[in-house]
Design a protein around this motif. Structure first.
Motif, PDB file in Angstrom:
ATOM      1  N   SER A 282       7.870   9.391  52.755  1.00 32.21           N
ATOM      2  CA  SER A 282       8.953   8.270  52.714  1.00 32.21           C
ATOM      3  C   SER A 282       9.645   8.448  54.228  1.00 32.21           C
ATOM      4  O   SER A 282       9.925   7.146  54.762  1.00 32.21           O
ATOM      5  CB  SER A 282       9.942   8.562  51.696  1.00 32.21           C
ATOM      6  N   ASN A 285       7.165   6.700  56.634  1.00 36.04           N
ATOM      7  CA  ASN A 285       7.039   5.352  56.563  1.00 36.04           C
ATOM      8  C   ASN A 285       8.396   4.901  57.390  1.00 36.04           C
ATOM      9  O   ASN A 285       8.222   3.570  57.736  1.00 36.04           O
ATOM     10  CB  ASN A 285       7.095   4.885  55.203  1.00 36.04           C
ATOM     11  N   ARG A 286       9.488   5.248  56.986  1.00 41.03           N
ATOM     12  CA  ARG A 286      10.794   4.804  57.552  1.00 41.03           C
ATOM     13  C   ARG A 286      10.978   4.972  59.081  1.00 41.03           C
ATOM     14  O   ARG A 286      11.711   4.338  59.672  1.00 41.03           O
ATOM     15  CB  ARG A 286      11.750   4.849  56.865  1.00 41.03           C
ATOM     16  N   SER A 289       6.302   4.375  60.741  1.00 45.84           N
ATOM     17  CA  SER A 289       5.673   3.564  60.012  1.00 45.84           C
ATOM     18  C   SER A 289       4.304   3.153  60.549  1.00 45.84           C
ATOM     19  O   SER A 289       4.059   2.008  61.059  1.00 45.84           O
ATOM     20  CB  SER A 289       6.392   2.344  60.213  1.00 45.84           C
ATOM     21  N   LYS A 294      -0.323   9.317  57.383  1.00 48.48           N
ATOM     22  CA  LYS A 294       0.578   9.553  55.991  1.00 48.48           C
ATOM     23  C   LYS A 294      -0.075  10.731  55.173  1.00 48.48           C
ATOM     24  O   LYS A 294      -1.082  11.330  55.882  1.00 48.48           O
ATOM     25  CB  LYS A 294       0.182   8.242  55.328  1.00 48.48           C
ATOM     26  N   MET A 349      13.340  -7.421  52.668  1.00 49.08           N
ATOM     27  CA  MET A 349      12.292  -6.737  51.641  1.00 49.08           C
ATOM     28  C   MET A 349      11.039  -7.102  52.224  1.00 49.08           C
ATOM     29  O   MET A 349      10.892  -8.584  52.487  1.00 49.08           O
ATOM     30  CB  MET A 349      12.610  -7.043  50.341  1.00 49.08           C
ATOM     31  N   ASP A 350       9.989  -6.345  52.037  1.00 50.51           N
ATOM     32  CA  ASP A 350       8.523  -6.596  52.102  1.00 50.51           C
ATOM     33  C   ASP A 350       7.933  -6.905  50.816  1.00 50.51           C
ATOM     34  O   ASP A 350       8.234  -6.085  49.747  1.00 50.51           O
ATOM     35  CB  ASP A 350       7.916  -5.436  52.838  1.00 50.51           C
ATOM     36  N   LYS A 352       4.992  -6.623  49.894  1.00 48.07           N
ATOM     37  CA  LYS A 352       4.024  -5.688  49.309  1.00 48.07           C
ATOM     38  C   LYS A 352       4.761  -4.267  48.801  1.00 48.07           C
ATOM     39  O   LYS A 352       4.611  -3.680  47.658  1.00 48.07           O
ATOM     40  CB  LYS A 352       3.303  -5.041  50.387  1.00 48.07           C
ATOM     41  N   GLU A 353       6.122  -4.149  49.195  1.00 48.70           N
ATOM     42  CA  GLU A 353       7.026  -3.120  48.964  1.00 48.70           C
ATOM     43  C   GLU A 353       7.479  -3.516  47.235  1.00 48.70           C
ATOM     44  O   GLU A 353       7.461  -2.705  46.398  1.00 48.70           O
ATOM     45  CB  GLU A 353       8.040  -2.686  49.577  1.00 48.70           C
ATOM     46  N   ASP A 356       4.516  -2.848  44.925  1.00 51.52           N
ATOM     47  CA  ASP A 356       4.164  -1.335  44.799  1.00 51.52           C
ATOM     48  C   ASP A 356       5.234  -0.698  44.177  1.00 51.52           C
ATOM     49  O   ASP A 356       5.020   0.199  43.472  1.00 51.52           O
ATOM     50  CB  ASP A 356       3.709  -1.043  46.194  1.00 51.52           C
ATOM     51  N   GLU A 357       6.432  -0.987  44.436  1.00 51.30           N
ATOM     52  CA  GLU A 357       7.588   0.052  44.129  1.00 51.30           C
ATOM     53  C   GLU A 357       8.633  -0.678  42.928  1.00 51.30           C
ATOM     54  O   GLU A 357       8.868   0.306  42.242  1.00 51.30           O
ATOM     55  CB  GLU A 357       8.450   0.031  45.342  1.00 51.30           C
TER      56      GLU A 357
END
Length: 607
Positions: A282, A285-286, A289, A294, A349-350, A352-353, A356-357
């Motif tokens: 996390s 990623n923030r 990115s 990863k 917001m994305d 994809k997130e 996935d989230e």
């Protein structure tokens, strides 16, 4: 056993066992020693066997027209004291199974079966261990085969059928990261001999001081000692961040970031291993990115899935697919999501997130969606996550899938750049070259092997060309990586053929290099089309570091700090802009529905 690729991007190996409390990092290298060529009557032919892993291309071959036996000279029997394997590459047409029978001096008879893959065309090179008894040596090999349809022509052609000693050798990694504590590699690398980078004849020029050891894509770490595995992970992350190559491009102050990263790791190291890994992911990623930096772990987590997927169109998150018959009746595709389990979706917001989230949740989880129907009515639906949802085949683009769009156009889908790409190209050359236009679909292609890409490009460019520049930021500290001219022009895509390259925001790394080179060197016949403003902009060599307890670090910070430049420019986070940008205005414009990108690419450039 199929060859494991040793050069960058994807490779799978194991490692030595450290002793005396050491932490050491290793890679694997193949050692292949030829013993005897079973087929010794090779001659120049109309067949061209492309480079595959550590084996160069060949234009010599031997045609087997009937069942054959080959006797092995007795004067090489001492070579069988080491484990012996059979290496072969082949071409078939209308051939069923191929049987290779090995007969030893003690009349041991073993069979190696080859099921041609693909059914017709160039097969994938293979090494098969013969597992001979102790003190046994080969006396002869029988080659037998089955013709599928006896009334039709058939061909069985070998470019190689060789007896070899095949070993996997463990080598200490010379990477600068592993010369520092807590690693102990520095005790051994001073005695280690480096080897020049080997392109097997594909490259005309490559920086002289770059060695094969710089391109070992998988590193395994053995930790036998007192250091805690979480501490080893934290130390490894800090060492990699110290060598991270893109602070300038991402406008991050390196010293401040390293300081804050150490504080973050110190603060979170008391978490469980799985929580620690998740927290680092996390954080990365923030902050940076970077898809090439990863962590993966073998931690068991609750299975998460979703029947509902969304895509951003304008300022709305629109339902783009539903893989559940009951929900399809309640939520029309094209509906705009407003809330997920009471959480409002915001413009920053994305999508994809969100998929996935927020939408993807553990099995049996309660879900509530607030949405606006395409007709404008507000609605709400609740459901529980099921264990499994069947995804239709048209939502799963097949790698290396080819089809005729019409009599003059061919479509070629590429999900990953591997040596199988070149085999697929050669096996479909007649179809490809009969077309006036070719669609290369690189949407979602995140990269692969750059040598495989260079060979693929040579079929389209033909002449010698600069693939990329490799070096440092300072002027004059970059060297050109030059690809040799095509070895056999009869396998090239015809010069008048038009090409459109489909890309998106997920097209990354080597796939970006292919798109760039095609537009540069076939500028009059090639165009890039996309629904996104640019490709991923993630261009670097990636490595996998396998740490203890199932933790793997994917990183682009393990090289020698050199970068890849396209036309003297870094494309990190900038990507490649399309010649034609297609605005998605409705779900129907997406794949696998109308596919407006493909439709517009054809109408604008191929008709």
């Amino acid at each position: 056993m199929k060859f494991a690729k040793l050069i960058v991007i994807c490779c799978l190996f194991h490692f030595f066992h450290a002793v005396n409390g050491q932490v050491r990092a290793y890679y694997k290298s193949e050692v292949i020693t030829p013993i005897y060529s079973v087929i010794s009557k090779e001659k120049n032919s109309s067949f061209f066997f492309p480079v595959y892993n550590n084996f160069p291309s060949k234009n010599t071959s031997f045609k087997v027209t009937k069942n054959t036996e080959v006797f092995i000279p007795e004067n090489i029997k001492d070579r069988f004291k080491e484990p012996v394997s059979l290496f072969f590459r082949y071409y078939t047409k209308n051939i069923g199974q191929i049987h290779l029978y090995t007969i030893t001096n003690n009349d041991q008879r073993k069979e190696v079966n080859i099921n041609p893959n693909p059914a017709d065309g160039y097969g994938l090179p293979t090494i098969a261990s013969l597992n001979l008894d102790k003190d046994a040596y080969l006396k002869k090999i029988e080659i037998q085969f089955e013709v599928k349809e006896k009334e039709l022509p058939y061909e069985l052609v070998f470019s190689s059928l060789d007896l070899v000693n095949y070993k996997i050798k463990d080598e200490i990694s010379p990477s600068s990261v592993f010369q520092k504590k807590p690693f102990d590699n520095s005790q051994y690398t001073s005695q280690q001999k480096s080897n020049p980078f080997q392109s097997h004849g594909e490259l005309a020029s490559f920086p002289e001081n770059v060695t094969n050891e710089n391109f070992k894509g998988r590193i395994d770490v053995d930790n036998v000692g007192k250091i805690d595995n979480k501490e080893l992970l934290a130390e490894t992350i800090l060492l990699l961040l110290e060598d991270y190559p893109f602070y300038k491009e991402k406008e991050i102050d390196k010293n401040s970031f390293l300081k804050s990263s150490k504080q973050f790791l110190d603060r979170n190291i008391y978490l469980s291993k799985c929580e620690f890994v998740d927290s680092i992911n996390s954080y990365l990623n923030r902050t940076i990115s970077d898809p090439h930096f990863k962590i993966r772990s073998a931690c068991e987590k609750p299975k998460r899935t979703t029947p509902v997927y969304t895509y951003r169109i304008g300022d709305k998150y629109v339902v783009s697919a539903i893989f559940d018959e009951e929900l399809q009746k309640k939520i029309p595709v094209g509906s705009a999501l407003l809330k997920i389990n009471g959480r409002a979706l915001t413009k920053n917001m994305d999508y994809k997130e969100i998929n996935d989230e927020l939408l993807k949740q553990p099995v049996k989880s309660y879900m509530s969606l607030d949405f606006i129907r395409p007709s404008g009515e507000s609605d709400n639906v609740t459901y529980f996550i099921k264990d499994k949802y069947e995804i239709p085949e048209n939502f799963k683009p097949r790698n290396l899938y080819l089809k005729k769009i019409n009599d003059s156009l061919v479509y070629f889908k590429i999900n990953k750049i591997t040596y199988e790409l070149n085999t697929a190209y050669l096996n479909n050359l007649d179809l490809i070259n009969s077309s006036k236009g070719l669609v290369l679909d690189l949407r979602g292609c995140t990269g692969g092997d750059f040598l495989a890409a260079s060979q693929f490009l040579s079929y389209f460019i033909g002449n010698e060309f600069v693939f990329f520049n490799y070096g440092y930021d300072k002027a004059g500290e970059k060297e050109s990586v030059i690809v040799n001219e095509s070895k056999n022009t009869s396998y090239n895509y015809h010069k008048k053929g038009k090409i459109v390259v489909l890309v998106d925001a997920d097209t990354a790394c080597v796939a970006e290099m292919i798109a760039h080179a095609l537009v540069k060197y076939r500028k009059d016949t090639t165009h890039i089309v996309s629904k996104d403003k640019h490709t991923a902009g993630a261009l670097s060599f990636a490595y996998e570091i396998y740490l203890p307890e199932g933790v793997t670090v994917i990183t682009n910070a393990l090289g020698d700090k050199r970068k890849i430049f396209l036309d003297e420019k870094i494309i990190e986070d900038k990507g490649i802009k399309p010649d034609l940008f297609i605005e998605i205005q409705s779900v129907e414009d997406l794949q696998p529905y109308k596919d407006k990108v493909l439709e517009k690419a054809i109408s604008n450039f191929l008709l």
